[in-house]
Scaffold this motif. Structure first.
Motif, short mmCIF file in Angstrom:
data_model
loop_
_atom_site.label_atom_id
_atom_site.label_comp_id
_atom_site.label_asym_id
_atom_site.label_seq_id
_atom_site.Cartn_x
_atom_site.Cartn_y
_atom_site.Cartn_z
N LYS A 48 -2.11 17.54 6.37
CA LYS A 48 -3.31 16.92 5.73
C LYS A 48 -3.66 17.37 4.32
CE LYS A 48 -6.02 17.26 10.01
NZ LYS A 48 -7.09 17.81 10.86
N LYS A 65 0.32 10.82 1.08
CA LYS A 65 -0.79 11.25 1.71
C LYS A 65 -0.32 11.08 3.31
CE LYS A 65 -5.66 10.11 2.65
NZ LYS A 65 -6.74 9.42 1.73
N GLU A 67 -1.87 10.43 7.01
CA GLU A 67 -2.81 10.01 7.94
C GLU A 67 -2.61 9.92 9.31
OE1 GLU A 67 -4.94 6.68 5.94
OE2 GLU A 67 -3.77 7.07 4.12
N TYR A 68 -3.54 10.50 10.09
CA TYR A 68 -3.21 10.31 11.72
C TYR A 68 -3.04 8.96 12.06
CZ TYR A 68 -3.62 10.97 16.39
OH TYR A 68 -3.61 10.97 17.99
N LYS A 70 -1.23 6.60 11.12
CA LYS A 70 -0.44 6.01 10.14
C LYS A 70 1.06 6.55 9.99
CE LYS A 70 -0.53 3.88 5.44
NZ LYS A 70 -1.59 3.89 4.31
#
Length: 86
Positions: A48, A65, A67-68, A70
């Motif tokens: 994160k 980045k 992302e949970y 994704k």
């Protein structure tokens, strides 16, 4: 019990360069199984908080980045995190 086990030849990927187009050809799908939930959640916090990746040789920096759902998922029952690096 190994963090990084590959068949890469050091420096061989330098020919591709570090542009987003060049690095898009490389993709890693991985799952890490942790000994306990504390380690798993510490790793998730690291994902994160990751905002950039620095290329080992050229030192070029690329934004990233996580992302949970994704590019990473969590399986609390197996104490594992599956993620993609591209």
């Amino acid at each position: 019990y190994s963090w990084w086990l590959t068949g890469f030849v050091p420096g061989a990927l330098e020919n591709f360069g570090t542009s987003p187009e060049a690095t898009a050809t490389l993709k890693l799908d991985a799952t890490i199984y942790f000994e306990d939930e504390e380690m798993m959640y510490a790793f998730i916090e690291g994902l994160k908080n990751t905002t950039e990746i620095q290329h080992n040789v050229s030192k070029n920096i690329r934004t990233v980045k996580y992302e949970y759902g994704k590019n990473y998922t969590v399986n609390p029952a197996k104490k594992s995190v599956s993620f993609q690096w591209q």
